[in-house]
Enzyme design. Structure first.
Site, PDB file in Angstrom:
ATOM      1  CG  HIS A  15     -17.659  53.342 -16.021  1.00 25.26           C
ATOM      2  ND1 HIS A  15     -17.125  52.466 -15.429  1.00 25.26           N
ATOM      3  CD2 HIS A  15     -17.482  53.484 -17.493  1.00 25.26           C
ATOM      4  CE1 HIS A  15     -16.965  51.582 -16.440  1.00 25.26           C
ATOM      5  NE2 HIS A  15     -16.924  52.250 -17.906  1.00 25.26           N
ATOM      6  CG  ASN A  73     -15.253  46.283 -19.992  1.00 29.66           C
ATOM      7  OD1 ASN A  73     -16.195  46.930 -20.173  1.00 29.66           O
ATOM      8  ND2 ASN A  73     -13.844  46.681 -20.065  1.00 29.66           N
ATOM      9  CG  HIS A  74     -15.729  48.327 -15.823  1.00 30.27           C
ATOM     10  ND1 HIS A  74     -14.618  48.496 -15.086  1.00 30.27           N
ATOM     11  CD2 HIS A  74     -15.370  48.749 -17.066  1.00 30.27           C
ATOM     12  CE1 HIS A  74     -13.593  49.134 -15.851  1.00 30.27           C
ATOM     13  NE2 HIS A  74     -13.972  49.279 -16.930  1.00 30.27           N
TER      14      HIS A  74
HETATM   15 MN   LIG Z   1     -16.872  49.159 -21.175  1.00 33.30          MN
END
Ligand SMILES: [Mn+2]
Length: 252
Positions: A15, A73-74
Site C-alpha cells: 500500500h 483487491n486493489h
Molecule cells: Mn487487500
C-alpha cells in the site's frame, strides 16, 4: 510451483509504503532468494504508490523466475479510483490513457500461487466453491474475464474474503456485497478437498504484525508498517522452509 529451492519468502500488502518495501529489498539483497511472492495490494493509500509498483516490477523484470506478484483487491480500476492510485498516477502523467497500461498489467496477475501442492497463497481467502482451485488451474487471468458471472463471484472472494474464528460456514462481510467471512469448518473442508497444509494470505492489518488462524494452518501477514501513518504495526512476512513449514516473521 514445485521443487523450488527453499526458503521461499511471501510478502503481504505494501500500500505505497516505500520504507517497508525498501527494508524488504535490502533483506533480499543479503538472502538472494530463489522465490519471492507478493500477495498484492502494492498501491493505494500510502504516499509512494507508483514508486512501490515500479520497484516490484523492476524486481520482476530483473529476475522474472524469482519474483511473482499476485492480484490483490486493489489491483483493480474501481479501487484505484476510490483509494488514490488513479488520481496519483493521472496527476503525475497528465494523461488518463496511460492508465490503460496499468490495467493491462493487472490483467496478467495470477490469483493463486500453489507451492509443492501443499501450500496456497492468495490475497484474501478461500472462495465458497471448494473445488474452485481445480477449475482455475492452468487458466490465465486475462482469459478468466471472458468467462461467466459465477467465476467472477469466486474470484472476488479470493481477493476479498477474511478468516474469522468462532463462526460456522461463510457469513456476509461488512466489506461489501458478495464478500464473506469464513470459519474454521469450511476452511478445513477446503484444505482437505485440495490436499493442502497451509494457506498464506494478507489483506488485513493486525497491530501485532501478523496473526495465525485455525490451529496454525492459516497465516495472515501484512507488510506495510505504521499503516496509514497512525497505526504502530510492524511489517511482517512469511517464510516457507525446506520442510514446507510456514514461519511468520516481523520485518526488523
Ligand atoms: Mn487487500
Amino acid at each position: 510451483m514445485n521443487n523450488i529451492e527453499k526458503p521461499i519468502y511471501i510478502i503481504g500488502d505494501i500500500h505505497g509504503n516505500l520504507r517497508s518495501l525498501s527494508k524488504l529489498i535490502d533483506f533480499f539483497k543479503l538472502k538472494k532468494p530463489q522465490l519471492v511472492i507478493f500477495l498484492g495490494d502494492i498501491v493505494d493509500r500510502g504516499p509512494y504508490q507508483l514508486e512501490c509498483l515500479i520497484t516490484v516490477l523492476i524486481l520482476k523484470i530483473l529476475e522474472p523466475n524469482t519474483y511473482f506478484l499476485l492480484k490483490g483487491n486493489h489491483e483493480t480500476l474501481e479501487m484505484n479510483k476510490y483509494y488514490g492510485f488513479y488520481q496519483q498516477f493521472t496527476d503525475r502523467f497528465q494523461n488518463k490513457a496511460n492508465f490503460d497500461e496499468i490495467l493491462a498489467l493487472y490483467n496478467t496477475l495470477p490469483y493463486v500461487a500453489r507451492i509443492d501442492n501443499q501450500i496456497i497463497c492468495v490475497h484474501g481467502g478461500i472462495p465458497e466453491d471448494k473445488d474452485f482451485l481445480n477449475k482455475l488451474h492452468g487458466l490465465k487471468t486475462k482469459d478468466l474475464y471472458k468467462s461467466w458471472k459465477y467465476l467472477s463471484e469466486q474470484l472476488l472472494q479470493i481477493t476479498w474474503n477474511d478468516p474469522k474464528e468462532d463462526i460456522e460456514g461463510f457469513i456476509d462481510s461488512f466489506r461489501g456485497p458478495g464478500i464473506k467471512f469464513f470459519g474454521e469448518d469450511v476452511f478445513e473442508v477446503f484444505m482437505e478437498t485440495n490436499n493442502l497444509k497451509y494457506l498464506i494470505r494478507s489483506h488485513e492489518m493486525f497491530p501485532e504484525g501478523y496473526r495465525w488462524f485455525f490451529k496454525y494452518r492459516l497465516l495472515s501477514i501484512f507488510s506495510s508498517e505504521n499503516y496509514g501513518g497512525y497505526s504502530r504495526n510492524p511489517a511482517s512476512y512469511a517464510i516457507v522452509n525446506e520442510n514446507n513449514e510456514v514461519i511468520a516473521k516481523l520485518v526488523k
